[in-house]
Design a protein around this motif. Structure first.
Motif, PDB file in Angstrom:
ATOM      1  N   ASP A 128       0.846  -1.194   0.000  1.00 26.15           N
ATOM      2  CA  ASP A 128       0.000   0.000   0.000  1.00 26.15           C
ATOM      3  C   ASP A 128       0.879   1.240   0.000  1.00 26.15           C
ATOM      4  O   ASP A 128       1.861   1.314   0.755  1.00 26.15           O
ATOM      5  CB  ASP A 128      -0.889   0.025   1.246  1.00 26.15           C
ATOM      6  CG  ASP A 128      -1.907  -1.097   1.254  1.00 26.15           C
ATOM      7  OD1 ASP A 128      -2.616  -1.246   0.250  1.00 26.15           O
ATOM      8  OD2 ASP A 128      -1.995  -1.816   2.279  1.00 26.15           O
ATOM      9  N   PRO A 145      -7.028   4.668  -8.224  1.00 25.74           N
ATOM     10  CA  PRO A 145      -6.117   5.608  -7.569  1.00 25.74           C
ATOM     11  C   PRO A 145      -4.698   5.040  -7.504  1.00 25.74           C
ATOM     12  O   PRO A 145      -4.486   3.869  -7.845  1.00 25.74           O
ATOM     13  CB  PRO A 145      -6.716   5.721  -6.168  1.00 25.74           C
ATOM     14  CG  PRO A 145      -7.248   4.330  -5.916  1.00 25.74           C
ATOM     15  CD  PRO A 145      -7.754   3.830  -7.253  1.00 25.74           C
ATOM     16  N   ASP A 147      -2.869   3.730  -5.125  1.00 25.45           N
ATOM     17  CA  ASP A 147      -3.072   3.291  -3.740  1.00 25.45           C
ATOM     18  C   ASP A 147      -2.242   2.087  -3.335  1.00 25.45           C
ATOM     19  O   ASP A 147      -1.843   1.959  -2.178  1.00 25.45           O
ATOM     20  CB  ASP A 147      -4.553   2.983  -3.512  1.00 25.45           C
ATOM     21  CG  ASP A 147      -5.081   1.915  -4.483  1.00 25.45           C
ATOM     22  OD1 ASP A 147      -4.390   1.605  -5.482  1.00 25.45           O
ATOM     23  OD2 ASP A 147      -6.187   1.409  -4.237  1.00 25.45           O
ATOM     24  N   ASN A 148      -1.969   1.173  -4.260  1.00 27.14           N
ATOM     25  CA  ASN A 148      -1.271  -0.065  -3.936  1.00 27.14           C
ATOM     26  C   ASN A 148      -0.476  -0.498  -5.171  1.00 27.14           C
ATOM     27  O   ASN A 148      -1.037  -0.641  -6.259  1.00 27.14           O
ATOM     28  CB  ASN A 148      -2.287  -1.148  -3.550  1.00 27.14           C
ATOM     29  CG  ASN A 148      -1.636  -2.479  -3.225  1.00 27.14           C
ATOM     30  OD1 ASN A 148      -1.263  -3.238  -4.122  1.00 27.14           O
ATOM     31  ND2 ASN A 148      -1.481  -2.768  -1.946  1.00 27.14           N
TER      32      ASN A 148
END
Length: 281
Positions: A128, A145, A147-148
């Motif tokens: 993450d 997004p 995000d990870n």
């Protein structure tokens, strides 16, 4: 007892990934099993076949260090994979689990912001992205997004263009996630990420099943940003002493090279995005 223990799954996958000729054994006729037979690994490790079967089936709870080293040699494990094997062989009651910190400290945030000309971001064990500087935001602006890292590689359409060596990036992500899993097989967040990606990406599921292990340290990456061009970067990852489950990742460019010039354009985009955020915020 079920054979689906983390240790048993790892041993079975690595055994099935080897051919007899890889370990100097002759291969006669048609084999009914994938990879090496259990008794072949046992012979190479200098132990009884029954004992090795107990290891794979999780019926041997406390193998000695000597046994683990012998199995690592028999399966031709490199340093990262051998360390992973040692962690999985450790009895659960002796595993030390730190509380995972999802928040990034103010000191680390200031440090990342100090990298004015290099993308820098903090990663959690499940890959993450916990926080990043303005350059990292501009670098990953096409992900939705950002995000990870594993999700960005396997499930975001932008990943196939962004990572010029996509297959290499895919292997690297899965191997790093597998290494983190070895430190904490009971991690709910890692299990959540793995389950989600396995359901969405057959490629991820296949790579996860291979049990390849590689910690993130240093390597060269080849990226393509749609607005600033190709980037040949040096990737470095550092463990955060105040939060050992977090890593600081910094992307650097060769001084005075094409990537440094692209980073300058990226910095300009980051400055524009920051100004717009302040204006609209």
């Amino acid at each position: 007892m079920s054979s689906s223990t983390p240790l048993g799954e790892f041993l079975r996958a690595r055994r099935e990934g080897l051919k007899p000729q890889d370990v100097g054994l002759p291969e006669y006729g048609r084999r009914r099993v994938k990879g090496l037979r259990r008794e072949e690994v046992a012979m190479l490790a200098g132990m009884s076949g029954d004992y090795y079967v107990r290891l794979e089936q999780g019926r041997e709870s406390s193998p000695s260090p000597q046994v683990i080293e012998a199995v690592a040699r028999a399966l031709l494990l490199d340093d990262d994979a051998s360390d992973h094997l040692r962690r999985l062989a450790r009895p659960r009651e002796f595993r030390f689990r730190r509380p995972v910190q999802a928040q990034v400290s103010p000191q680390l945030l200031r440090l990342m912001d100090g990298f004015a000309h290099s993308p820098a971001f903090a990663l959690g064990p499940a890959l993450d992205i916990l926080a990043g500087n303005a350059m990292a935001g501009a670098l990953h602006e096409d992900f939705s997004p950002a995000d990870n890292l594993a999700r960005m590689v396997f499930c975001d359409p932008a990943g196939r263009e962004f990572y010029r060596e996509w297959e290499r990036a895919a292997h690297s992500c899965v191997a790093a996630l597998r290494a983190a899993y070895g430190h904490d097989p009971d991690s709910a967040r890692i299990a959540e990420v793995v389950a989600g990606l396995s359901a969405q990406s057959a490629e991820f599921a296949d790579l996860w099943g291979r049990h390849e292990v590689k910690s993130k340290t240093q390597e060269v990456k080849h990226l393509r940003h749609p607005r600033v061009g190709d980037l040949h970067i040096q990737f470095s990852a550092f463990t955060v002493n105040g939060a050992p489950d977090q890593q600081l990742v910094v992307y650097q460019a060769e001084p005075a090279g094409p990537t440094a010039a692209a980073f300058q354009r990226l910095a300009e985009r980051a400055g524009t995005a920051r100004a717009q955020k302040i204006t609209t915020g």
